[in-house]
Design an enzyme around this catalytic site. Structure first.
Site, PDB file in Angstrom:
ATOM      1  N   GLU A  47       0.854  -1.150  -0.076  1.00 49.80           N
ATOM      2  CA  GLU A  47       0.126  -0.034  -0.075  1.00 49.80           C
ATOM      3  C   GLU A  47       0.904   1.128   0.010  1.00 49.80           C
ATOM      4  O   GLU A  47       1.756   1.364   0.843  1.00 49.80           O
ATOM      5  CB  GLU A  47      -1.041  -0.024   1.323  1.00 49.80           C
ATOM      6  CG  GLU A  47      -1.794  -1.281   1.343  1.00 49.80           C
ATOM      7  CD  GLU A  47      -2.648  -1.055   2.636  1.00 49.80           C
ATOM      8  OE1 GLU A  47      -3.514  -0.106   2.919  1.00 49.80           O
ATOM      9  OE2 GLU A  47      -2.366  -2.091   3.462  1.00 49.80           O
ATOM     10  N   ARG A 271       5.089 -12.918  10.012  1.00 50.74           N
ATOM     11  CA  ARG A 271       5.567 -11.612   9.530  1.00 50.74           C
ATOM     12  C   ARG A 271       6.858 -11.436  10.375  1.00 50.74           C
ATOM     13  O   ARG A 271       6.891 -12.290  11.463  1.00 50.74           O
ATOM     14  CB  ARG A 271       4.619 -10.603   9.958  1.00 50.74           C
ATOM     15  CG  ARG A 271       4.128 -10.372  11.346  1.00 50.74           C
ATOM     16  CD  ARG A 271       3.380  -9.067  11.709  1.00 50.74           C
ATOM     17  NE  ARG A 271       4.032  -7.932  11.511  1.00 50.74           N
ATOM     18  CZ  ARG A 271       3.552  -6.767  11.692  1.00 50.74           C
ATOM     19  NH1 ARG A 271       2.259  -6.534  11.750  1.00 50.74           N
ATOM     20  NH2 ARG A 271       4.216  -5.604  11.309  1.00 50.74           N
ATOM     21  N   LYS A 281       3.607   0.502  10.561  1.00 44.81           N
ATOM     22  CA  LYS A 281       3.721   1.761   9.837  1.00 44.81           C
ATOM     23  C   LYS A 281       3.169   3.110  10.289  1.00 44.81           C
ATOM     24  O   LYS A 281       3.566   4.103  10.353  1.00 44.81           O
ATOM     25  CB  LYS A 281       2.716   1.625   8.575  1.00 44.81           C
ATOM     26  CG  LYS A 281       3.744   1.056   7.433  1.00 44.81           C
ATOM     27  CD  LYS A 281       2.674   0.988   6.126  1.00 44.81           C
ATOM     28  CE  LYS A 281       3.459   0.537   4.681  1.00 44.81           C
ATOM     29  NZ  LYS A 281       2.660   0.475   3.676  1.00 44.81           N
TER      30      LYS A 281
END
Length: 572
Positions: A47, A271, A281
């Site tokens: 993204e 992850r 983020k």
């Protein structure tokens, strides 16, 4: 001063694939052998709402490497479905990061390329009775959704007619309604134990300017809707996702089955979580906007641009990602693994130079006045092809203050009064006296040099246990250093007590600015050059440098100093 990045495929030490398959590769081979898919098509779907970090690097390495291993292809697709947080700056930085890591995409796409098709498919689901326009606002939607122990409730408008839903959805697209007044939701099961299947939102009204489509759209697809259908349009075979999307997989499959379109297989892996680091983020953005760091490329951040500026190499990051592998369960990787990866690679490729960070003057009292001799120094003992360089040597030198003690224990092998030490690439010296200031601090060390031990003299078999580095005071240049350390002093900065914040464990010593006296060859270093300051650590020339005036960032020390500090209880 270090070697150029190599192609990640150029590795001669790889174990045959059949001997080291991970669980994703096992699944891929099973699907290929069964005929479910005839080839491998992967994608990396960031993204564009921030800069990539080391966790994304793991995903990049995985997706691109799988495609290469199976002679397939890997797309780069920007999931640009939230224009309020997305910028072209992020798009450009992501492209640059991927190339720098040593990869290139086979096809470049944007989810916004598919907005028309996604809209048509949404209309198809309305016509089939599998989607409807909901009038609940966000808070009401949350309340109607239920909990993990209680089923949700149907929206009051769940049973609208197809015709009314089509009309309302078209008017949403035309911008007739305010934000938050309507959503398009999939009609699945409000009692499902999987909350993602409780009539998830597919579209919301958002009157924001999009960095690619401008003001054309007034509604934007949700990630879960756009993601799977974009995969399908690109004929992705294996949609590799992180573990938090495991509970979203039934929804991914539901959309593909209802639309009767190409159906990729989603496979989840754990992850990357790492000690002394935050990967969110949102938190990284907070650190930047609140100016706890200098920007996205601050060398203390785990962003790829930050690691690059600090002096990490693409090879070291790829090796780190390969070393930690892929797993099915979440865990936390010790940041030492990443630090060791860059140490290992820089040890092979970084040229050596001498730099003194805390200088004290050393005078050779028997050195001929005005004499300068050039000493031959090895550029990299790990790489004979790197050759040698000439370093000026004179009667007045700088050495590290910690390399001298007026009184020292028997096993202290550096310089002490009445003792001897070898000057690297030069000769053995004997200390006979010191000069002190009024406060009693040593300001000058007085020594004699043993002429027979001078490099190249070949006249002496004299041995000496200690070797220290130095620079000629007459020829040394003073350069600024930025001594970067870990941004957080707590191993788990996100594990905070009630009322606390991850910011509470910010390390106040994560950046110390100082100077060093360096050998003159370092004045020719260029931005991005990586070098080992002998006996000190690895450094990289910062972009703030100008020709002839380099600024050096510390990448990592030669050893894990934090491990020793933790053993002594000096780290939280």
């Amino acid at each position: 001063m270090s070697a150029a990045p190599s192609d990640p495929a150029d590795r001669s030490d790889e174990t045959p694939a059949a001997e080291r398959l991970n669980f994703i590769e096992v699944a891929i081979q099973k699907d290929l052998e069964s005929g479910r898919f005839s080839g491998v098509q992967t994608r990396f779907p960031p993204e564009p709402n921030g800069y990539l970090h080391i966790g994304h690097a793991k995903s990049i390495c995985l997706n691109f490497s799988l495609a290469k291993k199976y002679n397939g292809a890997c797309n780069l697709r920007f999931d640009d479905t939230n224009p309020s947080k997305e910028e072209t700056e992020y798009v450009d930085s992501i492209k640059d990061d991927i190339r720098w890591l040593g990869f290139n995409w086979d096809n470049l796409h944007f989810a916004s390329d598919y907005f028309d098709q996604l809209y048509e498919w949404a209309v198809q689901l309305i016509r089939s009775g599998d989607a409807y326009v909901c009038d609940l606002d966000s808070e009401q939607t949350r309340l109607y959704r239920g909990t993990v122990t209680e089923p949700g409730k149907n929206s009051p408008t769940r049973d609208r007619s197809v015709e009314e839903n089509l009309d309302l959805f078209a008017r949403m697209k035309a911008g007739e309604f305010p934000e938050g007044s309507h959503t398009l939701r999939a009609k699945i099961d409000m009692a499902s134990p999987n909350l993602n299947l409780r009539d998830p939102v597919m579209y919301r009204i958002m009157k924001a300017h999009h960095h690619r489509t401008g003001d054309t759209w007034k509604i934007y697809p949700m990630y879960d809707w756009a993601h799977g259908e974009s995969d399908s349009l690109e004929k992705i075979t294996f949609s590799i996702c992180t573990l938090e999307f495991e509970n979203h997989r039934p929804l991914y499959d539901w959309f593909c089955k209802k639309l009767e379109i190409h159906h990729p297989r989603q496979i989840e892996f754990a992850r990357l979580n790492m000690t002394y680091t935050v990967m969110s983020k949102r938190k990284l953005l907070d650190l930047v906007t609140a100016k706890h760091v200098s920007g996205w490329d601050d060398p203390r951040l785990p962003t790829i641009v930050g690691l690059r500026r600090r002096g990490y190499t693409p090879e070291s990051i790829r090796d780190f990602c390969e070393d930690i592998g892929v797993a099915k369960f979440n865990s936390t990787i010790d940041v030492v693994k990443l630090e060791n990866a860059v140490r290992t690679h820089l040890n092979k490729v970084a040229e050596r130079r001498m730099a003194v960070l805390d200088p004290v003057k050393l005078t050779l009292t028997n050195w001929p006045e005005g004499k300068v001799e050039m000493m031959e120094a090895v550029n990299n003992p790990e790489d004979p092809a790197a050759g040698t360089r000439q370093v000026p040597f004179s009667g007045t030198l700088y050495i590290e203050r910690e390399d001298f003690r007026e009184e020292a224990p028997r096993k202290y092998f550096r310089l002490k009064k009445g003792g001897a030490v070898r000057l690297r690439y030069a000769c053995i010296i004997d200390c006979h006296d010191v000069v002190k200031d009024e406060a009693g601090n040593v300001v000058e060390i007085l020594c004699t040099y043993d002429e027979d031990t001078l490099s190249g003299a070949g006249k002496s078999d004299r041995k000496c246990k200690g070797t220290i580095h130095w620079v000629s005071a007459e020829h040394a240049a003073e350069v600024p250093l930025r001594l970067y350390d870990r941004l957080f002093s707590d191993e788990k900065p996100e594990s905070v007590k009630d009322g606390g914040s991850y910011l509470d464990s910010l390390n106040p010593d994560s950046l110390q600015e100082t100077t060093a006296m360096v050998e003159p060859a370092l004045l020719d270093a260029e931005v991005g050059d990586r070098v080992q300051f002998e006996r000190t650590g690895y450094f990289c020339v910062d972009p703030d440098s100008v020709p002839g005036k380099p600024v050096f960032n510390r990448t990592v020390g030669l050893r894990d100093s934090w491990g020793k500090m933790e053993a002594k209880g000096k780290v939280n």
